[in-house]
Write a protein that holds these residues in place. Sequence first.
Motif, short mmCIF file in Angstrom:
data_model
loop_
_atom_site.label_atom_id
_atom_site.label_comp_id
_atom_site.label_asym_id
_atom_site.label_seq_id
_atom_site.Cartn_x
_atom_site.Cartn_y
_atom_site.Cartn_z
N SER A 147 25.12 24.21 23.89
CA SER A 147 25.70 24.35 22.55
C SER A 147 26.61 25.57 22.47
CB SER A 147 24.59 24.48 21.50
OG SER A 147 25.09 25.10 20.32
N PRO A 148 27.83 25.38 21.98
CA PRO A 148 28.73 26.52 21.81
C PRO A 148 28.33 27.41 20.63
CG PRO A 148 29.96 24.43 21.70
CD PRO A 148 28.50 24.11 21.65
N SER A 149 27.79 26.80 19.59
CA SER A 149 27.46 27.51 18.36
C SER A 149 26.53 28.69 18.62
CB SER A 149 26.79 26.53 17.40
OG SER A 149 26.12 27.18 16.37
N LEU A 150 25.64 28.54 19.59
CA LEU A 150 24.63 29.58 19.85
C LEU A 150 25.23 30.83 20.49
CD1 LEU A 150 21.66 27.42 21.24
CD2 LEU A 150 22.13 28.06 18.87
N ARG A 151 26.46 30.70 21.04
CA ARG A 151 27.16 31.86 21.62
C ARG A 151 26.28 32.60 22.63
NH1 ARG A 151 30.68 30.42 21.99
NH2 ARG A 151 31.99 32.24 22.27
N SER A 159 27.70 27.24 26.58
CA SER A 159 28.50 26.58 25.54
C SER A 159 28.86 25.15 25.90
CB SER A 159 29.78 27.38 25.28
OG SER A 159 29.49 28.62 24.69
N LYS A 160 29.18 24.89 27.16
CA LYS A 160 29.66 23.57 27.52
C LYS A 160 28.53 22.65 28.00
CE LYS A 160 34.02 24.69 26.83
NZ LYS A 160 33.96 26.13 26.53
#
Lengths: 424, 424
Positions: B258-262, B254-255
């Motif tokens: 991408s955080p969106s991809l979880r 996430s950091k």
Amino acid sequence: MTESIYHPTPRIRRSVVRDILAFHNRPDMVPFAGGLPDPATLPVAAIARSAQYVLARQGAVALQYGTTEGYEPLRQYIANYLSEGGFPSTADEILITSGSQQGMDLISRWLLQPGDPVYTVEPLYNGALQNFEGHGASIYPLATDNEGPLPSALQHTLKDRHENRPGGFVSLSPRRKESRNRGPGLVYLQPTLDNPSGRIVSPERRRSLARAMTGFSGWLLEEDPYGELMFDRNRFQYISSFRSHQSLLLGSFSKIVSPSLRIGWIRAPRKAIDTMLPLKQSMDLHTNLFSQMVLHRFLEDTDLQEHLNLTRKEYARKQKITLAALKKYGLVSASAVAPAGGMFLWLRSPVDSDELAKLALKYGVAIVPGSAFFSQPEDGKEFYRLNFTAVDMDSIEVGVERLARAMKTLQGSVATIEKSTVYV
Amino acid sequence: MTESIYHPTPRIRRSVVRDILAFHNRPDMVPFAGGLPDPATLPVAAIARSAQYVLARQGAVALQYGTTEGYEPLRQYIANYLSEGGFPSTADEILITSGSQQGMDLISRWLLQPGDPVYTVEPLYNGALQNFEGHGASIYPLATDNEGPLPSALQHTLKDRHENRPGGFVSLSPRRKESRNRGPGLVYLQPTLDNPSGRIVSPERRRSLARAMTGFSGWLLEEDPYGELMFDRNRFQYISSFRSHQSLLLGSFSKIVSPSLRIGWIRAPRKAIDTMLPLKQSMDLHTNLFSQMVLHRFLEDTDLQEHLNLTRKEYARKQKITLAALKKYGLVSASAVAPAGGMFLWLRSPVDSDELAKLALKYGVAIVPGSAFFSQPEDGKEFYRLNFTAVDMDSIEVGVERLARAMKTLQGSVATIEKSTVYV
């Protein structure tokens, strides 16, 4: 270091399906055991277009953290879809979950304490059974007929538990640990093409079941992954629509668009959504936002009805071929009738189906024994489940023939196989 | 229908951050409250390329159900990454989770019973605190110095609980309901740039903390979302690498992507992974496979070190500008020093920070009060957290100036503000 740190996970039944699926992908295996959509129905090109569109239009927003509730336009789409189908709903009554399995898990964590009752039917979707058991709930199967659970059975079961106990509908279980603020359990149903049996609760029965919950102070949990997969008719009204103040409706895009994206939803009164949000947040912060946006774009960009019609046609064809093969090899009677849709056949077996499933793997065909679908596994030993959607058209007869050989080996004689029947 | 069906979710603290984030996206708000990566660092074009590649190459497989363990090539990538960094690991020691929040939740569900102890530091990542509290655990903060938690404090705390109790390291809590098969709790640490304080546990201290766990029969839970975000140096050794048989390591993309991809992961002994799998399955079947494949392709296709270097450079610049503004407006002393990386500043406040956070919203700036990061919220009232990565470069000084005005209003006088300090 001792082995003591490896204590088992609490109350989680190791899924039989999971163990069988370990063999499922062997190239020589005919995979009747899964619950996978037909790969041919998965919209690869349209999802690719949608992914490009979303990243081009939304940019970094599509890769950033999202809200716990879910992507607002997708919630609005689902609310519109429900409203247009006769169940008036707003976006703030929708919570997006990581598949409907997570929706169920979230609701179980919110509402179930060890010993709490779940009123349902058996056979019962094994993922639901595993989850309820994992929360220590007790399963109470309801009597059913061809139209679904009997409203009288539901009413009497709820009433019995009420009258035997002071203080209203509270759990009777001796395993209950904390009585404060706890609920009276759940009524759990998959009214359309339920997994594994393929049963469909009739429209009139849906109203009656809703009425039978009068006085019950718990929630209806209605799950509907197959509602759009009746081959020849449109969706029936949700039971929830007759009892919206008291129902939690679980939906999923896994069976109609793509399972990989893990997008499910809960439709519930707004206050219930608000109550569940902190729990959802503590579970995974929020559901994959990129996939929510891609799915939403797909839904906007695609004629979903046309996509569903193609899927239904494909599934009807595969079901027909499977049933014909089962008849040809004497695994069901010539008069057997299949469910009016869905992805599964639920079959009665004249042998122990745990044994059958094990032997079948050796013959190169995977099925799920009925024990996976009952709270008392032995209740399922005369049954097995067969998924026809994920198997190549050409492999269906091969798999059925292998299964018939396994059956013969176990039975010693073919004579009684004719007693088997597709159980609808 | 009464209100009784709306009983609250058990033990879940409503996240303060969540409530503040409701205001966070107002266009006039300077959003210091989140924990979001800088949008400029999110690799939109590369993810778009990866998504196309995956769907073109994998086709329907990318949209189908996946395995509970996670996408094998991604697990192998993570195992290689750990091994190359000095922590020998294999793919079957990796379980992919829906963000590291789900990894934590999974582990809590496996290991924590109400009343079980969690030994950790305070302030403590609020998502972890919320999750542990949600499972009814009791938080035991350890004494710390500049290098991290004191090994002697850890050793003595574990030993005290051992010696006060017959039968070894078992929970002392009166809230314990089932003692059979239950563990002695967790040691939970974020050793690199922990959220919110930005502390970094020194390399030598990591070895000492691992040694201090000798005799402890529970697990180390090490979480590492910021390990790659030290501005000027490479990752330190995981504490887990010194105690691999007894550690559960949580990682996340996430950091850094991408955080969106979880997409998060747990690194644990294979037997622990096997034990957790049925629980993970009952929670959400598996993590989003499409996103796992896209992420894996991104990692294969991109120079991750170069991507990280750009991110670090950007964050160092923003941190510098933020610290300068805080000094300029008298919110920290002129000699204050910021953490050596990460996304946050943890500040001491001469006023009640719950009040400050509320008033700050009216001035158009969002911060998180320290109470969110302590098991006893009042312990945090002199602190607040400020995220600098998600704020536009040009808005940083605007936000700090607004915050200074809110502070002045609360304080009545500017004189004592100089006592504030960045707390590293």
